[in-house]
Motif scaffolding. Structure first.
Motif, PDB file in Angstrom:
ATOM      1  N   LEU B 707      56.970  40.581 -26.963  1.00 13.18           N
ATOM      2  CA  LEU B 707      55.626  41.137 -27.070  1.00 13.18           C
ATOM      3  C   LEU B 707      55.589  42.304 -28.046  1.00 13.18           C
ATOM      4  N   GLY B 708      56.734  42.936 -28.250  1.00 14.18           N
ATOM      5  CA  GLY B 708      56.806  44.009 -29.243  1.00 14.18           C
ATOM      6  C   GLY B 708      56.412  43.474 -30.602  1.00 14.18           C
ATOM      7  N   GLU B 709      56.874  42.264 -30.882  1.00 13.98           N
ATOM      8  CA  GLU B 709      56.542  41.672 -32.175  1.00 13.98           C
ATOM      9  C   GLU B 709      55.042  41.440 -32.279  1.00 13.98           C
ATOM     10  N   LEU B 710      54.487  40.839 -31.215  1.00 13.34           N
ATOM     11  CA  LEU B 710      53.041  40.599 -31.209  1.00 13.34           C
ATOM     12  C   LEU B 710      52.291  41.918 -31.348  1.00 13.34           C
ATOM     13  N   GLY B 711      52.809  42.941 -30.651  1.00  9.85           N
ATOM     14  CA  GLY B 711      52.169  44.253 -30.703  1.00  9.85           C
ATOM     15  C   GLY B 711      52.152  44.814 -32.114  1.00  9.85           C
ATOM     16  N   ILE B 712      53.300  44.745 -32.772  1.00 11.87           N
ATOM     17  CA  ILE B 712      53.371  45.293 -34.128  1.00 11.87           C
ATOM     18  C   ILE B 712      52.434  44.533 -35.049  1.00 11.87           C
ATOM     19  N   LEU B 713      52.459  43.191 -34.940  1.00 11.47           N
ATOM     20  CA  LEU B 713      51.594  42.397 -35.821  1.00 11.47           C
ATOM     21  C   LEU B 713      50.124  42.706 -35.545  1.00 11.47           C
ATOM     22  N   THR B 714      49.794  42.883 -34.254  1.00 10.13           N
ATOM     23  CA  THR B 714      48.410  43.202 -33.910  1.00 10.13           C
ATOM     24  C   THR B 714      48.006  44.552 -34.495  1.00 10.13           C
ATOM     25  N   LEU B 715      48.909  45.522 -34.367  1.00  9.14           N
ATOM     26  CA  LEU B 715      48.570  46.859 -34.864  1.00  9.14           C
ATOM     27  C   LEU B 715      48.421  46.858 -36.382  1.00  9.14           C
ATOM     28  N   VAL B 716      49.215  46.031 -37.063  1.00 13.07           N
ATOM     29  CA  VAL B 716      49.060  45.935 -38.516  1.00 13.07           C
ATOM     30  C   VAL B 716      47.749  45.234 -38.842  1.00 13.07           C
ATOM     31  N   ALA B 717      47.409  44.229 -37.999  1.00 11.37           N
ATOM     32  CA  ALA B 717      46.230  43.408 -38.294  1.00 11.37           C
ATOM     33  C   ALA B 717      44.924  44.188 -38.125  1.00 11.37           C
ATOM     34  N   ILE B 718      44.911  45.147 -37.196  1.00  9.67           N
ATOM     35  CA  ILE B 718      43.625  45.801 -36.888  1.00  9.67           C
ATOM     36  C   ILE B 718      43.015  46.526 -38.097  1.00  9.67           C
ATOM     37  N   PRO B 719      43.753  47.438 -38.748  1.00  8.95           N
ATOM     38  CA  PRO B 719      43.118  48.092 -39.899  1.00  8.95           C
ATOM     39  C   PRO B 719      42.749  47.101 -40.995  1.00  8.95           C
ATOM     40  N   LEU B 720      43.601  46.113 -41.193  1.00  5.08           N
ATOM     41  CA  LEU B 720      43.302  45.093 -42.192  1.00  5.08           C
ATOM     42  C   LEU B 720      42.028  44.346 -41.803  1.00  5.08           C
ATOM     43  N   GLY B 721      41.926  44.026 -40.506  1.00 11.41           N
ATOM     44  CA  GLY B 721      40.761  43.297 -40.011  1.00 11.41           C
ATOM     45  C   GLY B 721      39.479  44.096 -40.196  1.00 11.41           C
ATOM     46  N   LEU B 722      39.564  45.403 -39.959  1.00 13.12           N
ATOM     47  CA  LEU B 722      38.367  46.229 -40.124  1.00 13.12           C
ATOM     48  C   LEU B 722      37.933  46.218 -41.587  1.00 13.12           C
ATOM     49  N   LYS B 723      38.919  46.291 -42.486  1.00 12.12           N
ATOM     50  CA  LYS B 723      38.582  46.258 -43.918  1.00 12.12           C
ATOM     51  C   LYS B 723      37.972  44.906 -44.291  1.00 12.12           C
ATOM     52  N   LEU B 724      38.606  43.829 -43.797  1.00  5.43           N
ATOM     53  CA  LEU B 724      38.085  42.485 -44.081  1.00  5.43           C
ATOM     54  C   LEU B 724      36.670  42.347 -43.548  1.00  5.43           C
ATOM     55  N   GLY B 725      36.461  42.864 -42.336  1.00  4.18           N
ATOM     56  CA  GLY B 725      35.139  42.795 -41.722  1.00  4.18           C
ATOM     57  C   GLY B 725      34.103  43.519 -42.576  1.00  4.18           C
ATOM     58  N   GLU B 726      34.483  44.710 -43.066  1.00  3.01           N
ATOM     59  CA  GLU B 726      33.557  45.451 -43.936  1.00  3.01           C
ATOM     60  C   GLU B 726      33.212  44.623 -45.166  1.00  3.01           C
ATOM     61  N   ALA B 727      34.243  44.009 -45.743  1.00  2.02           N
ATOM     62  CA  ALA B 727      34.006  43.206 -46.940  1.00  2.02           C
ATOM     63  C   ALA B 727      33.041  42.065 -46.626  1.00  2.02           C
ATOM     64  N   MET B 728      33.235  41.428 -45.465  1.00  4.29           N
ATOM     65  CA  MET B 728      32.335  40.334 -45.098  1.00  4.29           C
ATOM     66  C   MET B 728      30.910  40.858 -44.908  1.00  4.29           C
ATOM     67  N   CYS B 729      30.797  42.050 -44.296  1.00  6.55           N
ATOM     68  CA  CYS B 729      29.465  42.641 -44.093  1.00  6.55           C
ATOM     69  C   CYS B 729      28.795  42.919 -45.436  1.00  6.55           C
ATOM     70  N   TYR B 730      29.571  43.468 -46.390  1.00  4.84           N
ATOM     71  CA  TYR B 730      28.998  43.733 -47.716  1.00  4.84           C
ATOM     72  C   TYR B 730      28.506  42.444 -48.336  1.00  4.84           C
ATOM     73  N   TYR B 731      29.284  41.398 -48.137  1.00  3.79           N
ATOM     74  CA  TYR B 731      28.902  40.128 -48.728  1.00  3.79           C
ATOM     75  C   TYR B 731      27.600  39.626 -48.093  1.00  3.79           C
ATOM     76  N   ILE B 732      27.524  39.731 -46.777  1.00  5.49           N
ATOM     77  CA  ILE B 732      26.296  39.302 -46.090  1.00  5.49           C
ATOM     78  C   ILE B 732      25.111  40.120 -46.586  1.00  5.49           C
ATOM     79  N   ALA B 733      25.313  41.449 -46.656  1.00  6.82           N
ATOM     80  CA  ALA B 733      24.223  42.334 -47.076  1.00  6.82           C
ATOM     81  C   ALA B 733      23.766  41.968 -48.481  1.00  6.82           C
ATOM     82  N   GLN B 734      24.733  41.704 -49.361  1.00  5.97           N
ATOM     83  CA  GLN B 734      24.406  41.351 -50.733  1.00  5.97           C
ATOM     84  C   GLN B 734      23.510  40.133 -50.803  1.00  5.97           C
ATOM     85  N   THR B 735      23.809  39.154 -49.954  1.00  8.16           N
ATOM     86  CA  THR B 735      23.066  37.907 -50.048  1.00  8.16           C
ATOM     87  C   THR B 735      21.778  37.956 -49.241  1.00  8.16           C
TER      88      THR B 735
END
Lengths: 248, 787
Positions: B707-735
């Motif tokens: 689970l340590g591995e899953l934990g580390i991957l999750t913790l790395v994924a969260i900031p990346l996910g927030l950035k990706l989410g923002e990018a998707m929001c910008y794209y939605i807003a643009q269109t």
């Protein structure tokens, strides 16, 4: 230099071998290690005989068996089964060869855990030309009463007998057994060997048994001693012992 | 059943947890897709059918007064199929159940041609009898808001005369699918409605007997609308014509079209993103599942099953999983589609809804799911099957582990052995680790896209109604009025502050670009109506020139200093030039502004106003309504709070519906992904972990390794996910930029927190589920069988 070939069984006047292997080599890359599993093997096998390949682990006997069974291809050399050239790396041809001619028994049974004994056998009979029924095959190995059990509900010996039933159900010309008793206690092992000997005797299936257990050699027509990727010598037993007479 | 097919069913049962999780991911993807596209399809089909069956006109014009004899000359214009002359007048109503001022648009019905243009769809009762000046049909939404039924009565001020009207029917019209008070952004059926009276009766009430002030035209197929408009304008200008316009500029149609376009954008973008993410996850998860079956693939091959048969076997397995997701998703999508269409039906007054499940939509969603799952399967099975069976059955060579970068940095001695195992495992298969991270990150990001609309709308409202438009009430006069009316208003009890405005309907032209809108003349240094720059600071009104919203600037391709042509669409319709003084930031509407005095000069008129914004003492509001109702020139009163309420209602019922739906779906997807990642990790490493247990590691320790591995991957994924989410929001807003509103990207901290929490909780629950299985690892069995 080891003895290359021995005369055929007395009853059959100079028959053609069904397997002919010449100068087989096999090199693996295991991780970062280069392994020479076979280093120039010449061997003939004859129809209907029971051959034991004897040797320490790592001596190359499994590799040879895999090549004979069309599960692997040699790095160099030639190997022929009747009209089949087994050196060609042609997946479809090899699949066809295995499907029609070869039955396998593995040390760890390799049963499909999600299928019952009967279904594991059916898995093979359904794609064969002239198979026995799964019930017949299981009766042959003495497992008729356990047909509807899953692998997880059977002992190791029973599982191995299912594996043998699965291997012989298609009436193969060749039965290849890789350490069939390796994971079993002596008593169960003998039972399994009895089944193999019976198949060889009753169906006339050419049978190759791999083992590092020298006792088992006594049940063979011929014993091929392996060492360091080569055939060290070949012995012919004057008479085959019944499996039930073996003990270790 | 063939043994190999039995294996399929048993395998499926065995992996039911994971299979359900994967099917849920597919279901959410397909469900969103089907929901949005079938809703959009239903609304579009309904709009088309309704327009056609009820003969919605194609060209409209308003004028002051023209004799009925002009009709023949208009009908002679080539390309015109049908001409309908009408009387259309704004009226004020006195509703017995409602103290606030209520206004309506009274439209005449041809007495002799029941199947004329813009036909009424009667919901209840009958049409008014010819010549009956006391009978009206009221629009259904207005009737609903005031619980009016045939036979009910209320009073209206027709041409200054108070008159009792009897409701004889309620109806819908293709002309008023969206019933908007001119100048208002949102429907408010309590305060604004549409009603119909016989042509002769209404004409007589407004001294327009034998004359008309409104035109509706239909065109022959292939007719050039612009040519017709020009010719109509030439004929009606002498009669005070305000400029004919095509259907695309008709208020209800324009709003409806824009909202459907916007829904269309969302309906394509959102589900495509969901389907894309679901397909990606499906592909990753399936290929890892199949990869783990390497030994069984080898066994099947050893017994003579060909590659094709093995691939077909696993394709069937995957098709079962994806197929149940597609089926479930389609059912869910249809169900939600009905719900969503129902919500839109509350806003768009269509007489019926043509809802049907389009085969193409389902095929697209199913195709995407099966393709993604199939590709993952084929690649994975092919990898396993292309090994010679001997090789596939042999234990894999010890994986090449390396010291990781982290360890090389010299902190190795502080890392425990299990921690080193975790790091090396992640490091060994960087691609696999990266895919897991990306999967979790996408799931995290998609949560933001669901919630961002709510955040953004809140922000827009705050800017528009908190910083820019700050009046309590706005009053519109029936016609341009002398500036002194401002003082009449200021004298009313309860009024604290008055700012007057002038509204002039115009067509702005710049080069070949043009846009029909309103120029608002506002008082400089006003406090109730402020213009904001891009930094949301109040902008001083220049004493000359036009300020326009940045969106209008973009439409017309103008910058500060450019000259534009202003075609005034009232009075004697002068054509003048003006300078763009600057652009202002507005999220709602497409307006242009001038200094009030400058606009009066520009119009060559004396001090004239069209209405006023009022700050009032709320304690005196009720009394004030009564006084305002009594003023003959007041056409309508809008309350800012009410506008906000109307907007919120619109948002609550439409946007927030799919905010909730998409958030729920995103959460399911996130959980599905994380749970599968954990389960697969367990299967892949079960043997290794069992061996460690045999060596004396505790459950806690091996749990930590996995689970340590899953934990580390999750913790790395969260900031990346927030950035990706923002990018998707910008794209939605643009269109999503439309004339109705522009969407800024605003995400409040709670939204981020929610997304992070969903991912963490999913990880925690998945971890617990896996931990339970870890506790039950069969140590002996593991040691007895080969790797």
């Amino acid at each position: 230099m080891p003895e290359q070939a021995s005369p055929p069984p007395l009853s059959a006047p100079a028959p053609r071998p069904i397997f002919e292997a010449r100068g087989l080599t096999k090199v693996y890359q295991m991780g970062e290690v280069r392994v020479e599993a076979l280093r120039g093997v010449d061997l003939d096998l004859y129809a209907g005989e029971l051959v034991v390949l004897l040797g320490p682990s790592g001596s190359g006997k499994s590799t040879l068996l895999n090549i004979l069974g069309g599960l692997d291809t040699p790095t160099s050399g030639t190997v022929r089964y009747a009209e089949h050239d087994l050196t060609v790396d042609d997946d479809a041809a090899m699949t066809q060869y295995r499907r029609e001619h070869v039955g396998f028994v593995f040390q760890f049974y390799n049963l499909i855990p999600s299928l019952t004994a009967r279904e594991n056998v059916a898995l093979v009979t359904e794609i064969s030309q002239n198979p026995m029924t799964p019930e017949e095959a299981l009766a042959l190995v003495g497992l008729a009463p356990r047909m509807d059990h899953f692998p997880s509900q059977m002992s190791g010996g029973e599982q191995q007998r299912v594996a043998i039933a699965r291997a012989v159900a298609k009436r193969p010309q060749v039965l290849l057994c890789d350490e069939p008793t390796g994971a079993l206690d002596a008593q169960t092992g003998v039972m399994v060997l009895e089944v193999i000997a019976r198949v060889n005797r009753e169906l006339g299936t050419t049978t190759v048994v791999i083992t590092h257990n020298a006792v088992i050699a006594a049940m063979a027509d011929r014993v091929v001693h392996f060492g360091d990727g080569q055939v060290v010598r070949i012995e012919r037993n004057a008479s085959r012992k019944a499996a039930s007479e073996l003990s270790w | 059943m063939r043994a190999i097919d039995r294996k399929l069913w048993r395998d499926l049962w065995h992996m039911r947890g994971q299979a359900v999780a994967i099917a849920l991911v597919v279901m959410c993807g397909v469900g969103t897709y089907v929901m949005f596209l079938s809703t959009l399809g239903a609304l579009r089909a309904t709009q088309d059918d309704y327009y056609r069956e009820y003969r919605f006109a194609e060209v409209f014009a308003t004028l002051k007064r023209a004799p009925e004899s002009l009709r023949a000359r208009i009908a002679a214009i080539p390309g015109i199929e049908r001409v309908e002359t009408r009387v259309v007048e704004p009226v004020r109503l006195d509703m017995p159940d409602f103290p606030e001022p209520v206004s309506a648009r009274m439209v005449s019905l041809a007495d002799d041609a029941p199947h004329g243009l813009n036909g009424l769809h009667l919901r209840a009762g009958r049409l008014p009898l010819p010549g009956r000046a006391d009978e009206v049909v009221v629009s259904t939404p207005f009737a609903k808001a005031h619980t009016l039924h045939p036979g009910d009565r209320f009073h209206a001020i027709l041409n200054g005369r108070r008159q009792a009207l009897t409701v004889v029917g309620t109806a819908l019209s293709p002309e008023f699918v969206q019933q908007l008070r001119p100048g208002s952004a949102f429907p408010d059926p309590k305060r604004y409605g549409v009603m119909w009276m016989g042509r002769k009766a209404l004409g007589q009430a407004y001294d327009l007997d034998g004359a008309f002030n409104d035109l509706a035209l239909s065109l022959r197929p292939g007719a050039d609308a612009q040519d017709v408009i020009d010719r109509v304008d030439a004929l009606i200008t002498p009669f005070g014509g305000l400029g004919a316009y095509a259907r695309k500029d008709q208020l209800s149609h324009r709003f409806l079209t824009q909202e459907l376009d916007q829904l269309g954008t969302l309906a394509t973008l959102f589900p495509t993103m969901f389907m894309g993410v679901a397909a990606f996850l499906l592909n990753v998860v399936i290929s890892r599942l199949v990869t783990m079956q390497r030994e069984q693939v080898a066994t099947l091959k050893a017994f003579g099953y060909g590659n094709g048969a093995v691939i077909a076997h696993y394709l069937k397995l995957v098709a079962m999983i994806a197929g149940s997701g597609v089926l479930g998703g389609t059912a869910l999508g249809v169900w939600l589609g009905y719900a969503l269409s129902g919500i839109y039906m509350e806003f768009y007054y269509f007489p019926w809804l043509r809802f049907s499940l389009q085969t193409q939509t389902v095929l697209e969603a199913a195709g995407a799911s099966f393709a993604a799952a199939g590709a993952g399967t084929v690649v994975a099975v092919w990898r396993a099957a292309s090994l010679s069976p001997a090789q596939a059955m042999r234990p894999e060579p010890p994986p090449r582990y390396r010291e990781t970068l982290v360890e090389k940095l010299g902190i190795k001695r502080w890392l425990s052995q299990p921690t080193r195992m975790i790091l090396r495992h992640i490091w060994r298969k960087p691609l696999k680790s990266a895919l897991t991270v990306l999967g979790i990150a996408l799931a995290c990001g998609i949560i933001l896209t669901g919630l961002f609309q709510r955040d953004t709308v809140g922000y827009m409202m705050n800017v528009h109604y908190g910083m820019a438009q700050r009046e309590d009430l706005s009053v519109a006069f029936t016609e341009p009025t002398a500036y002194r009316a401002r003082f009449d208003l200021a004298g009313l009890p309860g009024i604290e502050h008055v700012e007057a405005f002038r509204s002039v309907p115009v067509r702005l032209r710049h080069g070949h670009l043009d846009y029909r809108t309103t120029i608002r003349g506002i008082e400089p240094h006003g406090d109730l109506q402020r213009l904001l720059d891009t930094e949301l600071r109040p902008v001083a009104m220049p004493s000359d020139g036009i300020l326009m919203t940045d969106h209008l600037g973009k439409i017309l391709d103008v910058r500060a200093g450019d000259r534009i042509v202003v075609e005034v669409l009232e009075g004697n319709r002068p054509l003048r030039e003006a300078v763009v003084a600057g652009l202002v930031k507005e999220y709602l509407g497409v307006a242009a502004y001038m200094d009030l005095a400058a606009l009066n000069r520009f119009m060559h008129e004396g001090p004239t106003i069209s209405g006023a914004w009022l700050a009032v003492d709320h304690a005196q509001l009720q009394g004030l309504y009564a006084r305002l109702k009594g003023l003959p020139r007041v056409a309508g009163v809008a309350e800012r709070v009410q506008e906000i309420r109307n907007f919120n209602r619109l948002m609550d019922e439409t946007m927030l519906f799919f905010t909730y739906v998409s958030t729920v779906f995103a959460v399911i997807i996130a959980f599905g992904v994380i749970y599968n990642s954990a389960r697969i990790a367990l299967t892949e490493r079960g043997r290794e972990l069992a061996s460690l247990r045999v060596l004396g590691f505790t459950r806690g320790e091996i749990g930590y390794i996995l689970l340590g591995e899953l934990g580390i991957l999750t913790l790395v994924a969260i900031p990346l996910g927030l950035k990706l989410g923002e990018a998707m929001c910008y794209y939605i807003a643009q269109t999503m930029q439309t004339d109705l509103f522009r969407v800024p990207v605003v995400l409040v901290p709670q939204t981020y927190a929610f997304a992070v929490a969903v991912v963490l909780i999913s990880a925690l629950l998945s971890g617990l589920a896996v931990r339970r299985r870890l506790d039950r690892l069969d140590l002996i069995a593991v040691l007895k069988t080969p790797e």
